[in-house]
Design a protein around this motif. Structure first.
Motif, mmCIF file in Angstrom:
data_model
loop_
_atom_site.group_PDB
_atom_site.id
_atom_site.type_symbol
_atom_site.label_atom_id
_atom_site.label_comp_id
_atom_site.label_asym_id
_atom_site.label_seq_id
_atom_site.Cartn_x
_atom_site.Cartn_y
_atom_site.Cartn_z
ATOM 1 N N GLU A 7 0.829 -1.207 0.000
ATOM 2 C CA GLU A 7 0.000 0.000 0.000
ATOM 3 C C GLU A 7 0.861 1.253 0.000
ATOM 4 O OE1 GLU A 7 -3.354 0.195 2.665
ATOM 5 O OE2 GLU A 7 -3.517 -1.988 2.639
ATOM 6 N N ALA A 8 1.989 1.217 0.710
ATOM 7 C CA ALA A 8 2.888 2.387 0.761
ATOM 8 C C ALA A 8 3.444 2.700 -0.626
ATOM 9 C CB ALA A 8 4.028 2.139 1.745
ATOM 10 N N ALA A 9 3.842 1.680 -1.368
ATOM 11 C CA ALA A 9 4.365 1.888 -2.724
ATOM 12 C C ALA A 9 3.270 2.432 -3.634
ATOM 13 C CB ALA A 9 4.938 0.594 -3.282
ATOM 14 N N ALA A 10 2.080 1.875 -3.531
ATOM 15 C CA ALA A 10 0.973 2.332 -4.370
ATOM 16 C C ALA A 10 0.622 3.789 -4.069
ATOM 17 C CB ALA A 10 -0.249 1.436 -4.164
ATOM 18 N N ARG A 11 0.607 4.164 -2.790
ATOM 19 C CA ARG A 11 0.322 5.567 -2.424
ATOM 20 C C ARG A 11 1.374 6.498 -3.011
ATOM 21 N NH1 ARG A 11 -0.887 3.443 2.632
ATOM 22 N NH2 ARG A 11 1.171 4.042 3.412
ATOM 23 N N HIS A 12 2.646 6.110 -2.918
ATOM 24 C CA HIS A 12 3.722 6.957 -3.436
ATOM 25 C C HIS A 12 3.583 7.133 -4.951
ATOM 26 C CE1 HIS A 12 7.600 8.899 -3.706
ATOM 27 N NE2 HIS A 12 7.867 8.109 -4.730
ATOM 28 N N VAL A 13 3.357 6.047 -5.670
ATOM 29 C CA VAL A 13 3.217 6.122 -7.130
ATOM 30 C C VAL A 13 2.011 6.981 -7.496
ATOM 31 C CG1 VAL A 13 2.720 4.793 -9.222
ATOM 32 C CG2 VAL A 13 4.412 3.952 -7.581
ATOM 33 N N THR A 14 0.896 6.784 -6.820
ATOM 34 C CA THR A 14 -0.317 7.556 -7.110
ATOM 35 C C THR A 14 -0.082 9.049 -6.887
ATOM 36 O OG1 THR A 14 -1.706 5.672 -6.513
ATOM 37 C CG2 THR A 14 -2.752 7.837 -6.517
ATOM 38 N N ARG A 15 0.565 9.398 -5.777
ATOM 39 C CA ARG A 15 0.856 10.816 -5.502
ATOM 40 C C ARG A 15 1.789 11.404 -6.547
ATOM 41 N NH1 ARG A 15 1.271 9.284 0.120
ATOM 42 N NH2 ARG A 15 3.522 9.123 -0.169
ATOM 43 N N TYR A 16 2.811 10.651 -6.920
ATOM 44 C CA TYR A 16 3.775 11.157 -7.894
ATOM 45 C C TYR A 16 3.114 11.355 -9.263
ATOM 46 C CZ TYR A 16 8.044 11.942 -10.446
ATOM 47 O OH TYR A 16 9.019 12.506 -11.234
ATOM 48 N N LEU A 17 2.302 10.393 -9.697
ATOM 49 C CA LEU A 17 1.615 10.536 -10.982
ATOM 50 C C LEU A 17 0.663 11.732 -10.959
ATOM 51 C CD1 LEU A 17 0.877 6.803 -11.900
ATOM 52 C CD2 LEU A 17 2.581 8.315 -12.945
ATOM 53 N N ALA A 18 0.013 11.969 -9.845
ATOM 54 C CA ALA A 18 -0.889 13.127 -9.720
ATOM 55 C C ALA A 18 -0.105 14.429 -9.837
ATOM 56 C CB ALA A 18 -1.642 13.073 -8.393
ATOM 57 N N ARG A 19 1.070 14.501 -9.199
ATOM 58 C CA ARG A 19 1.907 15.703 -9.297
ATOM 59 C C ARG A 19 2.416 15.922 -10.714
ATOM 60 N NH1 ARG A 19 6.195 15.261 -4.614
ATOM 61 N NH2 ARG A 19 5.663 13.120 -4.946
ATOM 62 N N ARG A 20 2.740 14.826 -11.406
ATOM 63 C CA ARG A 20 3.204 14.931 -12.795
ATOM 64 C C ARG A 20 2.078 15.398 -13.708
ATOM 65 N NH1 ARG A 20 4.770 10.098 -15.611
ATOM 66 N NH2 ARG A 20 6.091 11.313 -16.969
ATOM 67 N N GLY A 21 0.857 15.038 -13.356
ATOM 68 C CA GLY A 21 -0.288 15.408 -14.183
ATOM 69 C C GLY A 21 -0.515 14.471 -15.351
ATOM 70 N N LYS A 22 0.238 13.383 -15.409
ATOM 71 C CA LYS A 22 0.060 12.392 -16.467
ATOM 72 C C LYS A 22 0.725 11.102 -16.034
ATOM 73 C CE LYS A 22 4.191 13.859 -18.967
ATOM 74 N NZ LYS A 22 4.756 14.274 -20.218
ATOM 75 N N GLY A 23 0.403 10.042 -16.738
ATOM 76 C CA GLY A 23 1.013 8.749 -16.459
ATOM 77 C C GLY A 23 -0.035 7.684 -16.215
ATOM 78 N N VAL A 24 0.320 6.453 -16.568
ATOM 79 C CA VAL A 24 -0.609 5.331 -16.400
ATOM 80 C C VAL A 24 -0.101 4.314 -15.376
ATOM 81 C CG1 VAL A 24 -1.605 5.539 -18.704
ATOM 82 C CG2 VAL A 24 0.388 4.075 -18.369
ATOM 83 N N GLY A 25 1.126 4.483 -14.889
ATOM 84 C CA GLY A 25 1.671 3.547 -13.913
ATOM 85 C C GLY A 25 3.185 3.572 -13.937
ATOM 86 N N VAL A 26 3.790 2.442 -13.536
ATOM 87 C CA VAL A 26 5.243 2.318 -13.509
ATOM 88 C C VAL A 26 5.670 1.083 -14.294
ATOM 89 C CG1 VAL A 26 5.615 3.519 -11.324
ATOM 90 C CG2 VAL A 26 5.211 1.075 -11.310
ATOM 91 N N ARG A 27 6.876 1.151 -14.838
ATOM 92 C CA ARG A 27 7.468 0.006 -15.530
ATOM 93 C C ARG A 27 8.642 -0.481 -14.688
ATOM 94 N NH1 ARG A 27 7.780 1.729 -20.399
ATOM 95 N NH2 ARG A 27 5.949 0.596 -21.061
ATOM 96 N N LEU A 28 8.609 -1.762 -14.357
ATOM 97 C CA LEU A 28 9.670 -2.397 -13.593
ATOM 98 C C LEU A 28 10.388 -3.367 -14.505
ATOM 99 C CD1 LEU A 28 11.113 -3.085 -10.925
ATOM 100 C CD2 LEU A 28 9.246 -4.695 -10.444
ATOM 101 N N GLY A 29 11.705 -3.301 -14.494
ATOM 102 C CA GLY A 29 12.499 -4.199 -15.317
ATOM 103 C C GLY A 29 13.873 -4.379 -14.712
ATOM 104 N N ILE A 30 14.735 -5.027 -15.456
ATOM 105 C CA ILE A 30 16.110 -5.214 -15.020
ATOM 106 C C ILE A 30 17.055 -4.752 -16.111
ATOM 107 C CG2 ILE A 30 15.641 -7.143 -13.459
ATOM 108 C CD1 ILE A 30 16.979 -8.810 -15.905
ATOM 109 N N LYS A 31 18.270 -4.463 -15.699
ATOM 110 C CA LYS A 31 19.324 -4.121 -16.649
ATOM 111 C C LYS A 31 20.600 -4.799 -16.182
ATOM 112 C CE LYS A 31 20.308 0.220 -14.296
ATOM 113 N NZ LYS A 31 20.392 1.656 -14.414
ATOM 114 N N THR A 32 21.507 -5.038 -17.106
ATOM 115 C CA THR A 32 22.782 -5.653 -16.787
ATOM 116 C C THR A 32 23.741 -4.572 -16.324
ATOM 117 O OG1 THR A 32 22.385 -7.299 -18.494
ATOM 118 C CG2 THR A 32 24.629 -7.097 -17.683
#
Length: 107
Positions: A7-32
């Motif tokens: 829930e803490a992660a979801a709240r943070h993402v929701t608040r950040y997207l609201a401040r940005r004024g756009k966005g549909v979510g987050v992309r999680l991946g890996i890199k070498t």
């Protein structure tokens, strides 16, 4: 296969997207990178890629590229505050080792 958010992660993402004024979510991946070989990458997403595997938790969409999913399946994404530091924490059951600096991991 699943990726979960606290829930803490979801709240943070929701608040950040609201401040940005756009966005549909987050992309999680890996890199070498790093001493252990792999590192997480997390970015805010304005448009979903048709190839993304999408999970939704607490009203937040998490998009994963199919190549990364094998390495991070079962991962829980949390947002924590410790003293003056705050950030996302990844709890990945596939991790076998983590480098000393905490920047990279091995599966």
């Amino acid at each position: 296969m699943a990726i979960t958010l606290t829930e803490a992660a979801a709240r943070h993402v929701t608040r950040y997207l609201a401040r940005r004024g756009k966005g549909v979510g987050v992309r999680l991946g890996i890199k070498t990178t790093g001493c252990s070989g792999l590192a997480y990458k997390l970015e805010y997403v304005d448009e979903q890629d048709p190839a993304d595997v999408v999970f939704e938790e607490h009203g937040v969409k998490v998009m994963i590229d199919p190549k990364s999913l094998a390495y991070i399946d079962g991962t829980e994404l949390d947002f924590v505050r410790e003293g003056l530091n705050e950030g996302f924490r990844f709890s990945n059951p596939n991790e076998r080792d983590r480098c000393g600096c905490g920047e990279s991991f091995r599966v």
